[in-house]
Design a protein around this motif. Sequence first.
Motif, PDB file in Angstrom:
ATOM      1  N   MET A  29      38.734  30.867  35.112  1.00  0.00           N
ATOM      2  CA  MET A  29      38.810  32.331  35.114  1.00  0.00           C
ATOM      3  C   MET A  29      38.745  32.829  36.549  1.00  0.00           C
ATOM      4  SD  MET A  29      36.578  35.054  32.834  1.00  0.00           S
ATOM      5  CE  MET A  29      35.066  35.164  33.756  1.00  0.00           C
ATOM      6  N   LYS A  30      39.867  33.378  37.039  1.00  0.00           N
ATOM      7  CA  LYS A  30      39.918  33.936  38.385  1.00  0.00           C
ATOM      8  C   LYS A  30      40.115  35.442  38.291  1.00  0.00           C
ATOM      9  CE  LYS A  30      41.636  29.833  40.777  1.00  0.00           C
ATOM     10  NZ  LYS A  30      42.716  29.280  41.650  1.00  0.00           N
ATOM     11  N   ILE A  31      39.192  36.182  38.877  1.00  0.00           N
ATOM     12  CA  ILE A  31      39.188  37.641  38.746  1.00  0.00           C
ATOM     13  C   ILE A  31      39.495  38.287  40.087  1.00  0.00           C
ATOM     14  CG2 ILE A  31      37.829  39.660  38.074  1.00  0.00           C
ATOM     15  CD1 ILE A  31      36.010  37.678  36.508  1.00  0.00           C
ATOM     16  N   SER A  32      40.459  39.204  40.079  1.00  0.00           N
ATOM     17  CA  SER A  32      40.729  40.053  41.242  1.00  0.00           C
ATOM     18  C   SER A  32      40.045  41.394  41.002  1.00  0.00           C
ATOM     19  CB  SER A  32      42.230  40.277  41.424  1.00  0.00           C
ATOM     20  OG  SER A  32      42.900  39.075  41.686  1.00  0.00           O
ATOM     21  N   VAL A  33      39.170  41.802  41.907  1.00  0.00           N
ATOM     22  CA  VAL A  33      38.487  43.089  41.803  1.00  0.00           C
ATOM     23  C   VAL A  33      39.183  44.082  42.734  1.00  0.00           C
ATOM     24  CG1 VAL A  33      36.331  44.357  42.159  1.00  0.00           C
ATOM     25  CG2 VAL A  33      36.281  42.038  41.197  1.00  0.00           C
ATOM     26  N   ILE A  34      39.641  45.190  42.173  1.00  0.00           N
ATOM     27  CA  ILE A  34      40.421  46.186  42.917  1.00  0.00           C
ATOM     28  C   ILE A  34      39.562  47.424  43.161  1.00  0.00           C
ATOM     29  CG2 ILE A  34      42.451  47.689  42.823  1.00  0.00           C
ATOM     30  CD1 ILE A  34      43.672  45.449  40.969  1.00  0.00           C
ATOM     31  N   ILE A  35      39.417  47.797  44.430  1.00  0.00           N
ATOM     32  CA  ILE A  35      38.556  48.921  44.816  1.00  0.00           C
ATOM     33  C   ILE A  35      39.349  49.911  45.668  1.00  0.00           C
ATOM     34  CG2 ILE A  35      36.415  49.630  45.922  1.00  0.00           C
ATOM     35  CD1 ILE A  35      35.339  46.818  45.610  1.00  0.00           C
ATOM     36  N   PRO A  36      39.690  51.095  45.115  1.00  0.00           N
ATOM     37  CA  PRO A  36      40.265  52.143  45.963  1.00  0.00           C
ATOM     38  C   PRO A  36      39.160  52.754  46.826  1.00  0.00           C
ATOM     39  CG  PRO A  36      40.049  52.933  43.715  1.00  0.00           C
ATOM     40  CD  PRO A  36      39.590  51.503  43.710  1.00  0.00           C
ATOM     41  N   VAL A  37      39.444  52.977  48.097  1.00  0.00           N
ATOM     42  CA  VAL A  37      38.410  53.454  49.022  1.00  0.00           C
ATOM     43  C   VAL A  37      38.837  54.770  49.645  1.00  0.00           C
ATOM     44  CG1 VAL A  37      37.039  52.924  51.066  1.00  0.00           C
ATOM     45  CG2 VAL A  37      37.807  51.062  49.567  1.00  0.00           C
TER      46      VAL A  37
END
Length: 315
Positions: free
Chosen positions: A1-9
Motif C-alpha cells: 500500500m503506497k499512499i500519496s498525500v496531497i496538500i494544497p498550501v
Amino acid sequence: MKISVIIPVYNAGKYISRAVESALQFKEVCEIILIEDHSPDNALEVCWQLVKKYDRVKLFRHEDGKNHGAGMSRNLGIEKATGDLLAFLDADDYYLPNRFEAEKSLFQNSEVDGVYGALGVHYYSEYAKSEYYKVFGDRLTTVYQRHSPTSVFPGQLGMRGSFGLFSIDTLTIRREALFNKMNIFFKDLRIHEDSEFFFRLSYYLDLYPGILESPIAMRGVHEHNRITEIETKKIKPCTTKILLWKEIRTWSEEEAEISEDIKLHIRRMHQSFQIANAPLLKKGILIIKYLVFDYPLIRNGLYNINFRKLSTQIF
C-alpha cells in the motif's frame, strides 16, 4: 500500500510543518505532495525548507504562478501523484496516528474504491476557541452510521434521513478507480469544492466507512479558516450553497443514468436555497411557483419534502 498525500498550501506558513510531519509518521506514505498556491505569507519558504529536510516531500506550483484555489491545487497534486492510493490533507490540519488503520484491511478488497472516516477539532489558540467553539464545539465531523456504498450518494442528498458529513482530510481513494470512473476531479469552485466532489465521487465510486466513532485527523481552527468565515456569516452561507447546488444540479441533469426522482430532489434543493437567499418579494414569487408547479409532483409521491419545514427555514 503506497499512499500519496496531497496538500494544497495557501497562507499556511504557521501550520504546514505540523501537517507534513503528521503524514510522515506513516511508512505507507510514499510521498507528500505540496501544491503552493501563491500564498501572501511565507508558506513557499517553509515548503522549500520541508523539501530540503524530508526526502518524501515534493513541491509543485501552478505553471502561471497564480492562485487557483484548493480544488485546482488538489487536481495538480492528483496529476503528479505516483501512489496507488490518494489521501488529502488541508495545510492547517493534521493526521492522528490511527489515520490509515482501517484502510490497511479495507483496501485488500479490490471492490473498495475509497474509504472515509471521522474528523476532530483542534483550536490553535484560546481566541480561536472563544470565537468558533459555538460553530464546531468538540463534535466529530463524520457520517453517523455505517452505510453500504450504494447508500452513500442518496445519503448525502438527504434521502436517507440524518446522514452526517464527509471530510477531505479523512478520505482515501484508489487512484486507479478515480482515473477510470471520473472524467472531472475537483471543479473550479472557491467554496464547497470538496462537497461538490464528494457528491460525484460517491455516485461513481464505491466508498466504504472506516473509523467513524473517533477522529483519524484534526481540523485546525484559527482566525483565518475559510470555513469559519462561512459559518460565522462573514461569507453568506446561503449564497455559497446556491453555487454548490447549482453545480450539482447541472451535473445531475447532464448525467443520463441518474433517475428522474433524484434529479427532481436535487433541483428542489437548489431552489430551496435560492428562495432562502431571495429578497422578500422574490421569495413570495418562488414559493408560489413551488406550490403551482412542484407541489403536485410531491403529492404524487415523486419527491418527498416537508414544505412546512422549508418555509419555516426561509422565514
